[in-house]
Design an enzyme around this catalytic site. Sequence first.
Site, mmCIF file in Angstrom:
data_model
loop_
_atom_site.group_PDB
_atom_site.id
_atom_site.type_symbol
_atom_site.label_atom_id
_atom_site.label_comp_id
_atom_site.label_asym_id
_atom_site.label_seq_id
_atom_site.Cartn_x
_atom_site.Cartn_y
_atom_site.Cartn_z
ATOM 1 N N SER A 127 0.817 -1.216 0.000
ATOM 2 C CA SER A 127 0.000 0.000 0.000
ATOM 3 C C SER A 127 0.845 1.256 0.000
ATOM 4 O O SER A 127 1.921 1.290 0.586
ATOM 5 C CB SER A 127 -0.887 -0.004 1.252
ATOM 6 O OG SER A 127 -1.474 1.256 1.445
ATOM 7 N N TYR A 152 -2.383 -0.786 10.702
ATOM 8 C CA TYR A 152 -2.562 -1.391 9.368
ATOM 9 C C TYR A 152 -1.362 -1.072 8.476
ATOM 10 O O TYR A 152 -0.753 -1.968 7.896
ATOM 11 C CB TYR A 152 -3.841 -0.862 8.727
ATOM 12 C CG TYR A 152 -3.878 -1.094 7.240
ATOM 13 C CD1 TYR A 152 -3.562 -0.081 6.344
ATOM 14 C CD2 TYR A 152 -4.188 -2.346 6.717
ATOM 15 C CE1 TYR A 152 -3.560 -0.290 4.986
ATOM 16 C CE2 TYR A 152 -4.186 -2.565 5.350
ATOM 17 C CZ TYR A 152 -3.875 -1.538 4.495
ATOM 18 O OH TYR A 152 -3.865 -1.747 3.135
ATOM 19 N N LYS A 156 1.895 -3.495 6.727
ATOM 20 C CA LYS A 156 2.344 -3.523 5.321
ATOM 21 C C LYS A 156 3.864 -3.264 5.248
ATOM 22 O O LYS A 156 4.590 -3.922 4.509
ATOM 23 C CB LYS A 156 1.597 -2.471 4.497
ATOM 24 C CG LYS A 156 0.127 -2.761 4.306
ATOM 25 C CD LYS A 156 -0.123 -4.086 3.587
ATOM 26 C CE LYS A 156 -1.590 -4.323 3.306
ATOM 27 N NZ LYS A 156 -1.849 -5.643 2.709
HETATM 28 C C1 WQD Z 1 -10.055 9.170 0.698
HETATM 29 C C2 WQD Z 1 -10.297 10.635 0.966
HETATM 30 C C3 WQD Z 1 -10.821 11.136 3.257
HETATM 31 C C4 WQD Z 1 -14.714 9.192 3.404
HETATM 32 C C5 WQD Z 1 -7.451 4.100 1.691
HETATM 33 C C6 WQD Z 1 -7.278 2.890 2.530
HETATM 34 C C7 WQD Z 1 -5.821 2.541 2.664
HETATM 35 C C8 WQD Z 1 -5.136 2.518 1.311
HETATM 36 C C9 WQD Z 1 -5.384 3.792 0.537
HETATM 37 C C10 WQD Z 1 -4.958 0.278 0.431
HETATM 38 C C11 WQD Z 1 -9.658 11.092 2.284
HETATM 39 C C12 WQD Z 1 -11.971 11.478 2.328
HETATM 40 C C13 WQD Z 1 -13.476 9.643 2.974
HETATM 41 C C14 WQD Z 1 -15.747 10.126 3.673
HETATM 42 C C15 WQD Z 1 -14.266 11.914 3.074
HETATM 43 N N1 WQD Z 1 -5.568 1.442 0.498
HETATM 44 N N2 WQD Z 1 -13.273 10.984 2.813
HETATM 45 N N3 WQD Z 1 -15.489 11.465 3.504
HETATM 46 O O1 WQD Z 1 -7.882 7.178 3.551
HETATM 47 O O2 WQD Z 1 -6.852 7.504 1.266
HETATM 48 O O3 WQD Z 1 -6.935 5.214 2.330
HETATM 49 O O4 WQD Z 1 -6.817 3.936 0.456
HETATM 50 O O5 WQD Z 1 -4.160 -0.186 1.129
HETATM 51 O O6 WQD Z 1 -5.797 1.283 3.238
HETATM 52 O O7 WQD Z 1 -7.807 3.204 3.781
HETATM 53 O O8 WQD Z 1 -9.040 6.369 1.449
HETATM 54 O O9 WQD Z 1 -11.396 6.444 0.712
HETATM 55 O O10 WQD Z 1 -10.887 6.419 3.210
HETATM 56 O O11 WQD Z 1 -10.397 8.464 1.891
HETATM 57 O O12 WQD Z 1 -14.062 13.124 2.940
HETATM 58 O O13 WQD Z 1 -16.896 9.775 4.072
HETATM 59 O O14 WQD Z 1 -11.692 10.846 1.111
HETATM 60 O O15 WQD Z 1 -10.654 12.143 4.238
HETATM 61 O O16 WQD Z 1 -9.172 12.416 2.110
HETATM 62 P P1 WQD Z 1 -7.645 6.675 2.182
HETATM 63 P P2 WQD Z 1 -10.511 6.859 1.849
#
Ligand code: WQD
Length: 343
Positions: A127, A152, A156
């Site tokens: 990741s 998590y 990784k």
């Molecule tokens: C994306 C953006 C939130 C929900 C994920 C996985 C991690 C890794 C990478 C694989 C952020 C914003 C989210 C909401 C929002 N994948 N958001 N409102 O945090 O980048 O990480 O992908 O390993 O394991 O967790 O992805 O989709 O949670 O958030 O504003 O209701 O969307 O703050 O900026 P993230 P995400």
Amino acid sequence: MSGKKILVTGGTGYIGSHTVVELINAGYEPLIIDNLSNSSPKILNQIKKITGKEPEFYNFNLCDEKLTYEFLETHQDISGLIHFAAFKSVGESEREPLKYYKNNFYPLINLIESCSNRQMNLVFSSSCTVYGEPDDLPVNELAPVKKAESTYGNTKQIAEEILEEVSGVNENLKVIALRYFNPVGAHASALIGELPVGVPQNLVPFITQAAIGKRGAITVFGDDYHTPDGTCVRDYIHVVDLAKAHVAAIEHMENSQSAQRFDIYNIGTGRGYSVLEVIHAFEVASGQQLNYKIGKRRPGDIEKIYGDVTKAANELSWKAELGIEEMMSSAWEWEKYINQNPL
Ligand code: WQD
């Protein structure tokens, strides 16, 4: 004539099932091990609807050293291994770190120990989380791995270190770690896709559930970041493009004598989108109007990340082909499908 056998752990999961489909499309014969702790066995039939083939499926927990060893011993014709099986909730990992260290390390160690006496090409699901908040963008594979922001992310990082060390002393083992950015979307058939358990923590599944009426307004976690519209930027990648990267990694290790014993590749599109840009892209692709409100920042979120993906293009002959429109439209078609056909 069946193709080379590839073991896919976690193969009934979101990325695993899409990878199984692309392995079949590429002429391989995938076998799945999954304990169904975070997926449905109905996915096997969905894979058959897409490909015409139902992969062999074995339901057991890879934390069981004996069962894992016996499986590999009785399947000497497996030439490759794609290891997805792991817990992946950032928030849960903070609440239950030991559960994550056990579940994300015991299977990995059991697998590499069980095939240590034979040639094995292993693709590991890593990741971009390992980069933390990058100093430079786009972030490339030489960027420093920073102290993990979550248990998590730490699993990784440590798993990559284990694989690098073991492949360094075991000439039977070749490893490619794929550092995913943000996987989203679903297969064009809308027969497989992401099945979040409970309230989605990730942006896109929350968007599609809000659009279909299962959730209320979307909360945008902060609009005071140093980005063009103030919301966080991520490198979203279509899950089918991500799945194809795993096939490319297996083929690279099979065909390229120059392949390193251990190597790392960023798997993203190389382009970042903000939260508000994703919301707008979804509205355009789906024709659905979304309600959202600006809320507080989410602890642990980094401000901006997107990948330098030239290494995978040059060495794996792989690059993402699907854009944000297809990511959003396929996610919406999948949400509508599972709303009518619960799995
Ligand atoms: C994306 C953006 C939130 C929900 C994920 C996985 C991690 C890794 C990478 C694989 C952020 C914003 C989210 C909401 C929002 N994948 N958001 N409102 O945090 O980048 O990480 O992908 O390993 O394991 O967790 O992805 O989709 O949670 O958030 O504003 O209701 O969307 O703050 O900026 P993230 P995400």
